[in-house]
Design a protein around this motif. Structure first.
Motif, PDB file in Angstrom:
ATOM      1  N   GLY A  55      60.092  70.466  45.289  1.00  0.00           N
ATOM      2  CA  GLY A  55      59.385  70.970  43.924  1.00  0.00           C
ATOM      3  C   GLY A  55      58.166  71.835  44.272  1.00  0.00           C
ATOM      4  O   GLY A  55      57.663  72.139  45.264  1.00  0.00           O
ATOM      5  N   ARG A  56      58.116  72.841  43.190  1.00  0.00           N
ATOM      6  CA  ARG A  56      56.978  73.842  43.441  1.00  0.00           C
ATOM      7  C   ARG A  56      55.644  73.520  42.846  1.00  0.00           C
ATOM      8  O   ARG A  56      54.681  74.106  42.998  1.00  0.00           O
ATOM      9  CB  ARG A  56      57.417  75.083  42.879  1.00  0.00           C
ATOM     10  CG  ARG A  56      58.616  75.855  43.581  1.00  0.00           C
ATOM     11  CD  ARG A  56      59.198  77.040  42.720  1.00  0.00           C
ATOM     12  NE  ARG A  56      60.597  77.441  43.282  1.00  0.00           N
ATOM     13  CZ  ARG A  56      60.919  78.165  44.279  1.00  0.00           C
ATOM     14  NH1 ARG A  56      59.970  78.463  45.029  1.00  0.00           N
ATOM     15  NH2 ARG A  56      62.237  78.576  44.487  1.00  0.00           N
ATOM     16  N   LYS A  57      55.820  72.346  42.302  1.00  0.00           N
ATOM     17  CA  LYS A  57      54.526  71.970  41.295  1.00  0.00           C
ATOM     18  C   LYS A  57      54.056  70.589  41.603  1.00  0.00           C
ATOM     19  O   LYS A  57      54.227  69.554  40.980  1.00  0.00           O
ATOM     20  CB  LYS A  57      54.505  72.097  39.839  1.00  0.00           C
ATOM     21  CG  LYS A  57      54.890  73.580  39.275  1.00  0.00           C
ATOM     22  CD  LYS A  57      55.135  73.608  37.830  1.00  0.00           C
ATOM     23  CE  LYS A  57      55.468  74.865  37.202  1.00  0.00           C
ATOM     24  NZ  LYS A  57      55.489  75.300  35.900  1.00  0.00           N
ATOM     25  N   PRO A  58      53.032  70.494  42.833  1.00  0.00           N
ATOM     26  CA  PRO A  58      52.493  69.028  42.806  1.00  0.00           C
ATOM     27  C   PRO A  58      51.646  68.697  41.945  1.00  0.00           C
ATOM     28  O   PRO A  58      50.789  69.576  41.218  1.00  0.00           O
ATOM     29  CB  PRO A  58      51.776  69.388  44.232  1.00  0.00           C
ATOM     30  CG  PRO A  58      51.428  70.870  44.295  1.00  0.00           C
ATOM     31  CD  PRO A  58      52.641  71.405  43.563  1.00  0.00           C
ATOM     32  N   THR A  59      51.489  67.475  41.724  1.00  0.00           N
ATOM     33  CA  THR A  59      50.348  66.770  40.485  1.00  0.00           C
ATOM     34  C   THR A  59      50.079  65.535  41.050  1.00  0.00           C
ATOM     35  O   THR A  59      50.414  65.080  41.889  1.00  0.00           O
ATOM     36  CB  THR A  59      51.210  66.936  39.391  1.00  0.00           C
ATOM     37  OG1 THR A  59      50.025  66.842  38.288  1.00  0.00           O
ATOM     38  CG2 THR A  59      52.392  65.934  39.128  1.00  0.00           C
ATOM     39  N   GLY A  60      49.162  64.728  40.272  1.00  0.00           N
ATOM     40  CA  GLY A  60      48.852  63.525  40.610  1.00  0.00           C
ATOM     41  C   GLY A  60      47.310  63.101  40.188  1.00  0.00           C
ATOM     42  O   GLY A  60      46.504  63.971  40.160  1.00  0.00           O
ATOM     43  N   THR A  61      47.153  62.024  40.343  1.00  0.00           N
ATOM     44  CA  THR A  61      45.778  61.362  40.127  1.00  0.00           C
ATOM     45  C   THR A  61      44.967  60.506  41.210  1.00  0.00           C
ATOM     46  O   THR A  61      43.800  60.473  41.065  1.00  0.00           O
ATOM     47  CB  THR A  61      45.786  60.591  38.650  1.00  0.00           C
ATOM     48  OG1 THR A  61      46.887  59.391  39.086  1.00  0.00           O
ATOM     49  CG2 THR A  61      45.960  61.189  37.582  1.00  0.00           C
ATOM     50  N   LEU A  62      45.621  60.614  42.338  1.00  0.00           N
ATOM     51  CA  LEU A  62      45.093  59.818  43.433  1.00  0.00           C
ATOM     52  C   LEU A  62      44.563  60.925  44.288  1.00  0.00           C
ATOM     53  O   LEU A  62      44.538  61.291  45.567  1.00  0.00           O
ATOM     54  CB  LEU A  62      46.189  59.349  44.277  1.00  0.00           C
ATOM     55  CG  LEU A  62      46.904  58.001  43.598  1.00  0.00           C
ATOM     56  CD1 LEU A  62      47.963  57.490  44.578  1.00  0.00           C
ATOM     57  CD2 LEU A  62      45.913  57.016  43.266  1.00  0.00           C
ATOM     58  N   VAL A  63      43.438  61.772  43.737  1.00  0.00           N
ATOM     59  CA  VAL A  63      42.857  62.908  44.154  1.00  0.00           C
ATOM     60  C   VAL A  63      41.287  62.529  43.746  1.00  0.00           C
ATOM     61  O   VAL A  63      40.822  61.954  42.928  1.00  0.00           O
ATOM     62  CB  VAL A  63      43.067  64.233  43.574  1.00  0.00           C
ATOM     63  CG1 VAL A  63      44.527  64.532  44.106  1.00  0.00           C
ATOM     64  CG2 VAL A  63      43.023  64.219  41.985  1.00  0.00           C
ATOM     65  N   THR A  64      40.411  63.123  44.702  1.00  0.00           N
ATOM     66  CA  THR A  64      38.950  62.996  44.599  1.00  0.00           C
ATOM     67  C   THR A  64      38.347  63.531  43.242  1.00  0.00           C
ATOM     68  O   THR A  64      37.389  63.136  42.784  1.00  0.00           O
ATOM     69  CB  THR A  64      38.263  63.634  45.763  1.00  0.00           C
ATOM     70  OG1 THR A  64      38.519  64.998  45.593  1.00  0.00           O
ATOM     71  CG2 THR A  64      38.428  62.894  47.150  1.00  0.00           C
ATOM     72  N   ASP A  65      39.167  64.689  42.652  1.00  0.00           N
ATOM     73  CA  ASP A  65      38.796  65.315  41.352  1.00  0.00           C
ATOM     74  C   ASP A  65      38.808  64.093  40.348  1.00  0.00           C
ATOM     75  O   ASP A  65      38.047  64.318  39.201  1.00  0.00           O
ATOM     76  CB  ASP A  65      39.631  66.360  41.086  1.00  0.00           C
ATOM     77  CG  ASP A  65      39.429  67.600  42.091  1.00  0.00           C
ATOM     78  OD1 ASP A  65      38.519  67.504  42.612  1.00  0.00           O
ATOM     79  OD2 ASP A  65      40.313  68.354  42.192  1.00  0.00           O
ATOM     80  N   ALA A  66      39.445  63.215  40.568  1.00  0.00           N
ATOM     81  CA  ALA A  66      39.601  62.034  39.461  1.00  0.00           C
ATOM     82  C   ALA A  66      38.686  60.893  39.559  1.00  0.00           C
ATOM     83  O   ALA A  66      38.549  60.059  38.798  1.00  0.00           O
ATOM     84  CB  ALA A  66      41.030  61.566  39.526  1.00  0.00           C
ATOM     85  N   LEU A  67      37.802  61.061  40.557  1.00  0.00           N
ATOM     86  CA  LEU A  67      36.772  60.030  40.827  1.00  0.00           C
ATOM     87  C   LEU A  67      35.432  60.532  40.537  1.00  0.00           C
ATOM     88  O   LEU A  67      34.990  61.655  40.919  1.00  0.00           O
ATOM     89  CB  LEU A  67      36.919  59.425  42.207  1.00  0.00           C
ATOM     90  CG  LEU A  67      38.229  58.683  42.569  1.00  0.00           C
ATOM     91  CD1 LEU A  67      38.191  58.217  44.017  1.00  0.00           C
ATOM     92  CD2 LEU A  67      38.108  57.257  41.367  1.00  0.00           C
ATOM     93  N   LEU A  68      34.406  59.875  40.072  1.00  0.00           N
ATOM     94  CA  LEU A  68      32.935  60.052  40.042  1.00  0.00           C
ATOM     95  C   LEU A  68      32.204  59.933  41.438  1.00  0.00           C
ATOM     96  O   LEU A  68      32.775  59.307  42.301  1.00  0.00           O
ATOM     97  CB  LEU A  68      32.437  59.057  39.239  1.00  0.00           C
ATOM     98  CG  LEU A  68      32.718  58.899  37.776  1.00  0.00           C
ATOM     99  CD1 LEU A  68      32.125  58.106  36.977  1.00  0.00           C
ATOM    100  CD2 LEU A  68      32.085  60.543  36.986  1.00  0.00           C
ATOM    101  N   PRO A  69      31.378  60.755  41.890  1.00  0.00           N
ATOM    102  CA  PRO A  69      30.835  60.532  43.025  1.00  0.00           C
ATOM    103  C   PRO A  69      30.422  59.067  43.452  1.00  0.00           C
ATOM    104  O   PRO A  69      29.959  58.515  42.498  1.00  0.00           O
ATOM    105  CB  PRO A  69      29.518  61.431  42.764  1.00  0.00           C
ATOM    106  CG  PRO A  69      29.801  62.300  41.757  1.00  0.00           C
ATOM    107  CD  PRO A  69      30.557  61.606  40.976  1.00  0.00           C
ATOM    108  N   GLY A  70      30.238  58.832  44.736  1.00  0.00           N
ATOM    109  CA  GLY A  70      30.099  57.447  45.205  1.00  0.00           C
ATOM    110  C   GLY A  70      29.965  57.374  46.791  1.00  0.00           C
ATOM    111  O   GLY A  70      29.700  58.569  47.259  1.00  0.00           O
ATOM    112  N   LYS A  71      29.531  56.271  47.032  1.00  0.00           N
ATOM    113  CA  LYS A  71      29.084  56.266  48.381  1.00  0.00           C
ATOM    114  C   LYS A  71      30.249  55.779  49.451  1.00  0.00           C
ATOM    115  O   LYS A  71      30.449  56.181  50.581  1.00  0.00           O
ATOM    116  CB  LYS A  71      27.982  55.075  48.717  1.00  0.00           C
ATOM    117  CG  LYS A  71      26.708  55.779  48.198  1.00  0.00           C
ATOM    118  CD  LYS A  71      25.611  54.678  48.547  1.00  0.00           C
ATOM    119  CE  LYS A  71      24.388  55.454  47.998  1.00  0.00           C
ATOM    120  NZ  LYS A  71      23.279  54.235  48.599  1.00  0.00           N
TER     121      LYS A  71
END
Length: 282
Positions: free
Chosen positions: A117-133
C-alpha cells in the motif's frame, strides 16, 4: 528436458512454475521480496524493497498482499517491523494453512512480487502518547511486529529514559528476534549505543520451560515484569506510557486495567497515556 527424478514417491521435474505478474495501481505499488526467514512451522518474517517515496512513522501499519484467485489484489493490514529509517521494509507473519492470504504468503521466496500500500497509518506511534519516562510495549504473538520497529528508532530513546518490550508466546521458538533483543540491538547502526543503557526485553513463554513462564498480567501482579528496570515496580500514569498489540483478550484486559489505574487512551488527534491499534481490534 531432463528425465524426471523420483524422491519419496514424488516426481520432480525441471519445469518452472511461473509466478503471477503484479501490476501497480493508484493505491498499491509492486515490490520485490528480498529475503524470507521461517522461525518455525507457523511463524515467518520477510523483507521487501522500499519505494523511494515511501514514508512512515515507526509503529505504523500498511496494506500488503498478493494476487487473489479472482485476479484481484488480496490484501491484509500488517504492522511494519522495520524502523522508519530502514532502506527495506520488514514484516512478521503467522502461517494459516487455509487463510486466504497467509496460505499463499507463507510460500513466498526471494524474487517474488508483492503488493504494498502507499498510505501507512496507525496509532502505535509516539505521536499518540504524552511525554513520559518509561515506554512499555506489551505484545503477544505477532503483535510484536510494531515493537520491532519502535526500539530501533533513535527518536524513541530521546523521548523516553527506558524502553521496554514485553513479548508473551506459547513456545520458545515463537520468540522471533529474541537474539537481537537480548543483545540490546548491538548490531543496529543507529541505536546500539542508546539501547545498551535504555532498552529492556521481557520475554515470557507460557507452555514450555522458560525463566518467565507466566502471562503478562501475572508478571505485572508479582512485579517480576519490572525487575531490572529503573523506577517503580508498578505502572504509574504520571511517568509510564503504554502500547499494546496482540490478542484481543490481552488488549481488552489491559485497556480496562489501565483505565482503572487512571490512564487515558491516546490517539493521533489527542495523545494519551496508553494506545492500542483500533484498526486491528475494532
Amino acid at each position: 528436458m531432463a528425465a524426471p527424478t523420483k524422491c519419496k514417491d514424488k516426481v520432480l521435474t525441471d519445469v518452472t512454475i511461473e509466478k503471477p505478474v503484479l501490476e501497480p495501481t493508484g493505491a498499491l505499488s509492486v515490490e520485490t521480496v528480498l529475503s524470507v526467514k521461517h522461525w518455525n512451522e507457523h511463524l515467518f518474517s520477510f523483507r521487501i524493497t522500499r519505494p523511494a517515496s515511501f514514508r512512515f512513522r515507526s509503529g505504523e501499519f500498511i496494506m500488503i498482499g498478493l494476487k487473489g484467485d479472482n485476479g484481484k489484489p488480496l490484501l491484509r493490514a500488517y504492522s511494519i517491523a522495520s524502523p522508519a529509517w530502514d532502506e527495506e521494509i520488514e514484516f512478521l507473519s503467522i502461517k494459516v494453512q487455509d487463510g486466504p492470504l497467509t496460505s499463499k504468503l507463507q510460500k513466498i521466496e526471494p524474487g517474488d512480487q508483492i503488493y504494498l500500500g502507499r498510505k501507512p497509518t496507525g496509532t502505535l506511534v509516539t505521536d499518540a502518547l504524552l511525554p513520559g519516562k518509561r515506554l512499555f510495549m506489551l505484545s503477544t504473538g505477532t503483535g510484536l511486529a510494531p515493537f520491532l520497529s519502535l526500539p530501533r528508532d533513535p527518536d524513541v530513546y530521546e523521548f523516553y529514559e527506558q524502553v521496554v518490550v514485553v513479548h508473551s508466546v506459547r513456545r520458545v521458538s515463537d520468540l522471533a528476534f529474541r537474539e537481537e533483543m537480548e543483545g540490546k540491538w548491538a548490531e543496529d547502526p543507529l541505536v546500539s549505543e542508546q539501547a545498551a543503557g535504555q532498552f529492556h526485553y521481557v520475554p515470557t513463554v507460557t507452555r514450555e520451560e522458560f525463566p518467565n513462564n507466566e502471562r503478562i498480567d501475572k508478571l505485572v501482579e508479582s512485579g517480576k515484569l519490572f525487575e531490572g528496570i529503573p523506577g517503580a515496580a508498578k505502572f504509574d500514569p504520571e511517568t509510564d506510557r503504554i502500547m499494546m498489540c496482540g490478542s484481543m483478550e490481552m488488549i481488552k484486559q489491559f485497556a480496562a486495567f489501565f483505565e482503572e489505574q487512571g490512564f487515558t487512551e491516546g490517539s493521533n488527534a489527542a495523545p494519551g497515556q496508553f494506545v492500542i491499534e483500533r484498526a486491528f481490534v475494532g
